[in-house]
Design an enzyme around this catalytic site. Structure first.
Site, mmCIF file in Angstrom:
data_model
loop_
_atom_site.group_PDB
_atom_site.id
_atom_site.type_symbol
_atom_site.label_atom_id
_atom_site.label_comp_id
_atom_site.label_asym_id
_atom_site.label_seq_id
_atom_site.Cartn_x
_atom_site.Cartn_y
_atom_site.Cartn_z
ATOM 1 N N LYS A 131 -0.298 -4.143 -3.028
ATOM 2 C CA LYS A 131 0.002 -4.621 -1.679
ATOM 3 C C LYS A 131 1.117 -5.661 -1.704
ATOM 4 O O LYS A 131 2.031 -5.634 -0.880
ATOM 5 C CB LYS A 131 -1.268 -5.151 -1.024
ATOM 6 C CG LYS A 131 -2.283 -4.047 -0.736
ATOM 7 C CD LYS A 131 -3.539 -4.564 -0.126
ATOM 8 C CE LYS A 131 -4.468 -3.405 0.267
ATOM 9 N NZ LYS A 131 -4.895 -2.586 -0.881
ATOM 10 N N LYS A 166 -6.242 -7.269 5.592
ATOM 11 C CA LYS A 166 -6.839 -6.527 4.489
ATOM 12 C C LYS A 166 -6.879 -7.367 3.223
ATOM 13 O O LYS A 166 -6.022 -8.244 3.008
ATOM 14 C CB LYS A 166 -6.083 -5.224 4.230
ATOM 15 C CG LYS A 166 -4.575 -5.330 4.052
ATOM 16 C CD LYS A 166 -3.961 -3.924 4.033
ATOM 17 C CE LYS A 166 -2.452 -3.972 4.031
ATOM 18 N NZ LYS A 166 -1.851 -2.626 4.093
ATOM 19 N N ARG A 216 2.079 9.281 2.066
ATOM 20 C CA ARG A 216 2.209 9.012 0.642
ATOM 21 C C ARG A 216 3.473 9.709 0.142
ATOM 22 O O ARG A 216 3.567 10.936 0.119
ATOM 23 C CB ARG A 216 0.982 9.510 -0.108
ATOM 24 C CG ARG A 216 1.123 9.543 -1.626
ATOM 25 C CD ARG A 216 1.439 8.187 -2.272
ATOM 26 N NE ARG A 216 0.480 7.153 -1.911
ATOM 27 C CZ ARG A 216 -0.693 6.970 -2.520
ATOM 28 N NH1 ARG A 216 -1.052 7.778 -3.499
ATOM 29 N NH2 ARG A 216 -1.480 5.981 -2.144
ATOM 30 N N ARG A 231 -1.538 11.091 5.664
ATOM 31 C CA ARG A 231 -2.984 10.939 5.805
ATOM 32 C C ARG A 231 -3.253 10.480 7.230
ATOM 33 O O ARG A 231 -2.947 9.341 7.587
ATOM 34 C CB ARG A 231 -3.529 9.918 4.802
ATOM 35 C CG ARG A 231 -3.587 10.407 3.342
ATOM 36 C CD ARG A 231 -2.270 10.301 2.586
ATOM 37 N NE ARG A 231 -1.664 8.989 2.665
ATOM 38 C CZ ARG A 231 -1.917 7.981 1.812
ATOM 39 N NH1 ARG A 231 -2.757 8.140 0.828
ATOM 40 N NH2 ARG A 231 -1.279 6.815 1.941
ATOM 41 N N ARG A 239 -7.736 3.984 9.959
ATOM 42 C CA ARG A 239 -7.368 4.186 8.562
ATOM 43 C C ARG A 239 -7.089 5.660 8.299
ATOM 44 O O ARG A 239 -7.888 6.518 8.645
ATOM 45 C CB ARG A 239 -8.472 3.686 7.623
ATOM 46 C CG ARG A 239 -8.812 2.218 7.804
ATOM 47 C CD ARG A 239 -10.048 1.838 6.998
ATOM 48 N NE ARG A 239 -11.220 2.578 7.448
ATOM 49 C CZ ARG A 239 -12.394 2.553 6.815
ATOM 50 N NH1 ARG A 239 -12.541 1.845 5.709
ATOM 51 N NH2 ARG A 239 -13.422 3.249 7.279
ATOM 52 N N ASP A 279 3.549 4.064 0.168
ATOM 53 C CA ASP A 279 2.880 4.335 1.435
ATOM 54 C C ASP A 279 3.783 3.884 2.570
ATOM 55 O O ASP A 279 4.238 2.729 2.598
ATOM 56 C CB ASP A 279 1.537 3.611 1.502
ATOM 57 C CG ASP A 279 0.486 4.273 0.613
ATOM 58 O OD1 ASP A 279 0.753 5.362 0.088
ATOM 59 O OD2 ASP A 279 -0.597 3.686 0.448
ATOM 60 N N GLU A 287 2.697 -0.126 1.169
ATOM 61 C CA GLU A 287 2.158 -0.359 -0.174
ATOM 62 C C GLU A 287 3.045 0.317 -1.209
ATOM 63 O O GLU A 287 3.731 1.299 -0.913
ATOM 64 C CB GLU A 287 0.719 0.170 -0.319
ATOM 65 C CG GLU A 287 -0.319 -0.627 0.416
ATOM 66 C CD GLU A 287 -1.741 -0.239 0.020
ATOM 67 O OE1 GLU A 287 -1.937 0.354 -1.071
ATOM 68 O OE2 GLU A 287 -2.678 -0.540 0.787
ATOM 69 N N ASN A 289 2.071 1.879 -4.706
ATOM 70 C CA ASN A 289 0.940 2.213 -5.572
ATOM 71 C C ASN A 289 1.427 2.594 -6.960
ATOM 72 O O ASN A 289 2.241 3.507 -7.113
ATOM 73 C CB ASN A 289 0.152 3.372 -4.963
ATOM 74 C CG ASN A 289 -0.499 2.999 -3.650
ATOM 75 O OD1 ASN A 289 -1.593 2.474 -3.625
ATOM 76 N ND2 ASN A 289 0.201 3.258 -2.547
#
Length: 320
Positions: A131, A166, A216, A231, A239, A279, A287, A289
């Site tokens: 993050k 978050k 993603r 997503r 979410r 993301d 994000e 990842n």
């Protein structure tokens, strides 16, 4: 080549969607030898080299694993495997990035000093918390605050009105809250996340494009995969994470997706990150990842673009 996958227990793999499995299948198709261990199997003893105790050499059966057993593989042998003796070590342990993950990166870093080739690079895993890593690239992010301060969070909410909060160590959408202009439950949410000022929280301006999906974007060897997996939140959810019930829909990258991926890709690859999952919501990066990026199979199944092939190609190139 001899490849060692450091991963969660193989018996837990749901092979119809597991990215590590898709890597193993493509590697086996090319004749590479597959070994596997869990981070808990890594051992470093005085005067010795970092070793995977009881590592298993596996072959694939072609049967589908459902996450409850090991029908999809057979164990050919078990042995204590010095990491420096394999051609590549692939760190594929799923988050969270907790203390044990952190210690594992130190053991893998020592294995590198002994001659092992580790992907993603252990130091880079530590240096890119998923993050926080977006803060290096403010040109691509929405307004973001990282703090323990109750007052700072309240001021951020007063400015931006509609926010997401978050925890820094969450995964799969865990612990994500939205607070709208009415500020309903903001105090309670702050207390839950920052634990009275003991833990750091990330706060971001809400991006309404989440309704169209949390994308993603995979970057392999510094180059973007031409399709992303959006997503999409379902029902009343905010979410999009698949673990939170989001629906995965593969799409071609937009011009903005490409701009983000082509800017970050070479930078992150130069730091030893062979595989990264960016993301993106709407036009903003949310994000970076690096621990165990996924979505290989979903993108491949829906578009026909062979993501595992691109990954093993990049791995082989990195080992030349």
């Amino acid at each position: 080549m001899k490849l060692l996958f450091v991963a969660d227990p193989l018996e837990s793999f749901k092979t119809y969607k597991d990215t590590t499995f898709s890597m193993m299948r493509e590697a086996a198709r090319r004749g590479h030898v597959l070994w596997a261990c869990h981070p808990a199997d890594l051992v470093w003893q005085t005067g010795g080299k970092v070793t995977a105790r009881g590592a298993r050499r596996v072959s694939l059966t072609g049967r589908e694993g459902d996450g409850h057993g090991g029908d999809w593989f057979t164990v050919e042998e078990s042995a204590d495997l010095v990491l420096a003796t394999v051609d590549a070590v692939l760190m594929r342990k799923d988050p969270p990035f907790d203390s044990e993950f952190f210690y594992a990166t130190h053991l893998l870093g020592q294995a590198e000093r002994e001659g092992a080739k580790v992907f993603n690079k252990p130091a880079a895993l530590r240096d890119h918390p998923e993050k926080l890593a977006i803060m290096e690239f403010p040109q691509f992010t929405s307004p973001t605050l990282v703090t323990r301060s109750d007052a700072a969070i309240r001021a951020f909410h007063a400015e931006h009105r509609d926010i997401i909060l978050k925890p820094l160590d969450g995964m799969g959408g865990m612990g994500i809250f939205r607070v709208g202009p009415d500020g309903l439950n903001l105090g309670s949410i702050i207390e839950t996340l920052n634990k009275g000022g003991a833990e750091t929280v990330m706060v971001q301006r809400y991006v309404p494009e989440i309704k169209d999906g949390d994308k993603r974007v995979l970057v392999i060897g510094g180059k973007p995969v031409p399709f992303c997996l959006a997503r999409i939140p379902q029902g009343s959810e905010i979410r999009g994470n698949l673990a939170a019930g989001g629906k995965g829909v593969a799409r071609p990258l937009t011009e903005r997706d490409l701009e983000i991926a082509e800017t970050l890709g070479p930078i992150l690859a130069a730091r030893g990150l062979l595989l990264v999952g960016l993301d993106v919501i709407g036009d903003v990066l949310t994000e970076v990842n690096v621990t165990s990026p996924t979505c290989f199979q979903e993108i491949t199944d829906q578009t026909g673009f062979d993501v595992p092939k691109m990954f093993i190609d990049a791995l082989e190139e990195a080992l030349r």
